[in-house]
Design an enzyme around this catalytic site. Structure first.
Site, mmCIF file in Angstrom:
data_model
loop_
_atom_site.group_PDB
_atom_site.id
_atom_site.type_symbol
_atom_site.label_atom_id
_atom_site.label_comp_id
_atom_site.label_asym_id
_atom_site.label_seq_id
_atom_site.Cartn_x
_atom_site.Cartn_y
_atom_site.Cartn_z
ATOM 1 N N SER A 98 1.540 3.452 7.584
ATOM 2 C CA SER A 98 1.767 4.851 7.914
ATOM 3 C C SER A 98 0.482 5.527 8.375
ATOM 4 C CB SER A 98 2.314 5.581 6.702
ATOM 5 O OG SER A 98 1.324 5.623 5.702
ATOM 6 N N ASN B 258 0.831 -1.199 0.000
ATOM 7 C CA ASN B 258 0.000 0.000 0.000
ATOM 8 C C ASN B 258 0.864 1.247 0.000
ATOM 9 O OD1 ASN B 258 -1.856 2.001 0.370
ATOM 10 N ND2 ASN B 258 -2.806 1.141 2.185
ATOM 11 N N ASP B 259 1.486 1.542 1.128
ATOM 12 C CA ASP B 259 2.254 2.778 1.258
ATOM 13 C C ASP B 259 3.322 2.949 0.175
ATOM 14 O OD1 ASP B 259 0.851 3.607 3.477
ATOM 15 O OD2 ASP B 259 2.233 2.704 4.906
ATOM 16 N N VAL B 260 3.922 1.842 -0.247
ATOM 17 C CA VAL B 260 5.029 1.950 -1.207
ATOM 18 C C VAL B 260 4.554 2.310 -2.612
ATOM 19 C CG1 VAL B 260 6.509 0.357 0.063
ATOM 20 C CG2 VAL B 260 5.027 -0.527 -1.730
ATOM 21 N N THR B 261 3.221 2.416 -2.791
ATOM 22 C CA THR B 261 2.699 2.827 -4.100
ATOM 23 C C THR B 261 1.992 4.175 -4.011
ATOM 24 O OG1 THR B 261 0.544 1.810 -3.694
ATOM 25 C CG2 THR B 261 2.224 0.428 -4.690
#
Lengths: 460, 105
Positions: A428, A387-390
């Site tokens: 996050s 999720n966060d890494v995209t």
């Protein structure tokens, strides 16, 4: 002769690490490491002072049997916990060796009981201190990774002040120990250091564990170094320094992957807190939902697909089903590749191992730098458990906690498929605007089940 | 005596810094895909402190120091066997593309 054999052993350890520069040479590297260790152990057994072969042999057999049993049984998804547990043992072993040297300094020729050389005392207590921190910190990291302890960061008032005071107390104790060489103070150092190890890891959240595991890796190296100095043994110093450097570099790479300083990670408290205000802003936006058939249809008609796996894939054990899906797509003539973010998973390189376990050839698995410029030419990005890494907010929204973090540019591909259990935010606590884009289709459900359903639709 | 022991310390320090520099370059050359095996190997080799544990466990008889040494040997052995084996398992999974089934473009 002993020095030469130890040198050969140290060189073999360097070659062992060197071998890891490529998967082809890595297996040979591991064998070099094993040979190095055998040489080190047998050289030490040849010492004149070493006489109790039976006891030592039995100890090696017991330890070896336990170690082998665990290593052969462990699931690859549980690798981070295993590594944390192993680190704790190195730390504990360092404490025991230091204690042994303290109680029988003659065996190590560093003086006599009650009159050990000052330098040796300092080195011994530093080794003990680092060893004990490594031990308790790793035990806690193990608990968090295993899920026995909540992965949420535990924060309380004056946390950092308390840690700083404990650290000063340890320095004071070490000075005292060097002066009076009292066993009581030695064990006090051990206990207080163990406490500090717990307190240092407690505020650090689950997804920051890659940094913590790397850091503990580094500590275990420095602990070995400390013992090496105590015993004036170059092999221990060299190996400790190699391991220490390795862990430090991995920590650096991991924190850079999150655009945070190591200090920031160590101070902890990141994540866990839900950013409710940001979630509300998006509550009226429309999310396009799809099912497995839709996903199968979209991918079947594409030329190229990039799969972006994250920790959620590991949790759902979806790697085998995912690889099966990839295989079918490849048979259809579609180019399938995997994109790995540096902090995907719970330890450095964890995703690569999981994909390798599922028989994905390593040439198809690419790092962020290698693949990021290919997203604009890609038709479908299949994001599974990440999720966060995209999240494009990392590039555009300066107020976002993840601003500046390098991300995989999935939003540049023609369409994005998102496999997720719910609309919940990532680690996050930031909402991902990608979910609301026109070219995004959300596939709600368990990652493994979803892949299996897509496989069924594809082969139908 | 004092001069001698400080000399030993300086030699140790020299070795330490040179090893750090070697470690720095060698580790940067490790491909990111193999970072997990790297942790496995470093974990195994850091248990070379078994050398210290063996020295402590070496003398005959049974005193405190010997018991500590033996515990150290057990702990380090768990790591040595466990670390190398788990690394072996990981590395044997990293395979190339199966020979002639390369996709046609």
């Amino acid at each position: 002769m002993v020095a030469i054999l130890y040198l050969i052993s140290a060189l073999l350890f360097i070659f062992a690490l060197r071998g890891l520069s490529h998967p082809e040479s890595s297996r040979m590297g591991n064998i070099f490491g094993i040979i190095g260790m055998i040489i080190a152990v047998f050289t030490t057994l040849m010492f004149k002072s070493v006489l109790s072969y039976y006891e030592i042999g039995a100890a090696i057999l017991i330890g070896g049997a336990i170690g082998s049993f665990i290593a052969l049984r462990i699931e690859m998804t549980a690798l981070p916990q295993l590594v944390a547990a192993f680190h704790s043992l190195v730390g504990l072993a360092a404490v025991f060796v230091a204690a042994a040297a303290f109680y029988d300094p003659v065996a190590f020729s560093i003086g006599k009981v009650g009159s050990i050389k000052t330098a040796s005392l300092v080195e011994m207590s530093i080794g003990t201190f680092i060893g004990a921190i490594t031990f308790s910190g790793s035990v806690l990291a193990f608990g968090k990774l295993q899920g026995t302890i909540s992965g949420k960061p535990i924060v309380f008032k004056f946390q950092h002040l308390i840690n700083a005071l404990i650290f000063l107390l340890i320095i004071f104790l070490i000075v005292l120990f060097v002066i009076n060489q009292s066993p009581t103070i030695f064990w006090t150092i051990v206990i207080v250091s163990i406490l500090l190890g717990f307190l240092v890891v407690i505020p650090i959240g689950g997804a920051d564990m890659p940094v913590v595991v790397s850091m503990l890796n580094s500590y275990s190296g420095w602990a070995a170094c400390g013992i090496g100095f105590t015993l004036s043994n170059n092999l221990l110093i060299i190996t400790g320094a190699l391991v220490g450097a390795s862990g430090a570099i991995l920590s650096y790479i991991m924190s850079k992957g999150m655009n945070r300083s190591i200090i920031n990670v160590v101070l902890g408290g990141f994540g866990g807190e839900q950013d409710t205000s940001a979630n509300k802003d998006n509550s009226d936006k429309i999310v396009k939902q799809g099912n497995a058939e839709d996903a199968a249809y979209i991918m079947k008609n594409a030329d190229s697909v990039i799969i972006v796996p994250g920790y959620g894939m590991a949790v759902a054990q979806a790697q085998h089903a995912l690889r099966e899906m990839g295989d079918i797509l490849k048979k259809e003539g579609i180019e399938v590749r995997y994109a790995i973010h540096p902090v995907a998973g719970r330890m450095p390189g964890h995703m690569n191992v999981l994909l390798a376990e599922a028989n994905v050839p390593y040439e198809e698995v690419l790092e962020l730098d290698e693949i990021n410029h290919d997203f604009p030419m890609t038709e479908v990005s299949f994001v599974i458990g990440a999720n966060d890494v995209t999240n494009p907010a990392a590039k555009t929204d300066e107020s976002s906690p993840i601003f500046g973090m390098p991300i995989l540019d999935v939003e540049k591909s023609q369409s994005v498929l998102f496999v997720k259990r719910s609309m919940a935010t990532g680690y996050s606590g930031v909402d991902n605007e990608l979910f609301y884009r026109d070219n995004t289709t959300m596939l709600f459900g368990d990652a493994k089940k979803m892949c299996e359903d897509i496989v069924k639709s594809l082969s139908a | 005596m004092e001069a001698h022991s400080s000399e030993v310390f300086v030699i140790g320090l020299t070795v330490f810094f040179l090893a750090c520099i070697i470690g720095y370059y060698v580790v940067w050359s490790v491909t990111p895909a193999l970072h997990s095996p790297l942790m496995g190997v470093t974990n195994a080799i850091s248990s070379v402190i078994i050398v210290g544990a063996i020295l402590a466990a070496g003398p005959q008889g049974f005193d405190t120091s010997k018991i500590f040494g033996l515990i150290g040997v057990v702990l380090a052995s768990v790591n040595i066997f466990g670390g190398f084996l788990v690394t072996y398992r990981m590395l044997s999974m990293f395979k190339k593309k199966t020979k002639k089934t390369k996709e046609k473009k």
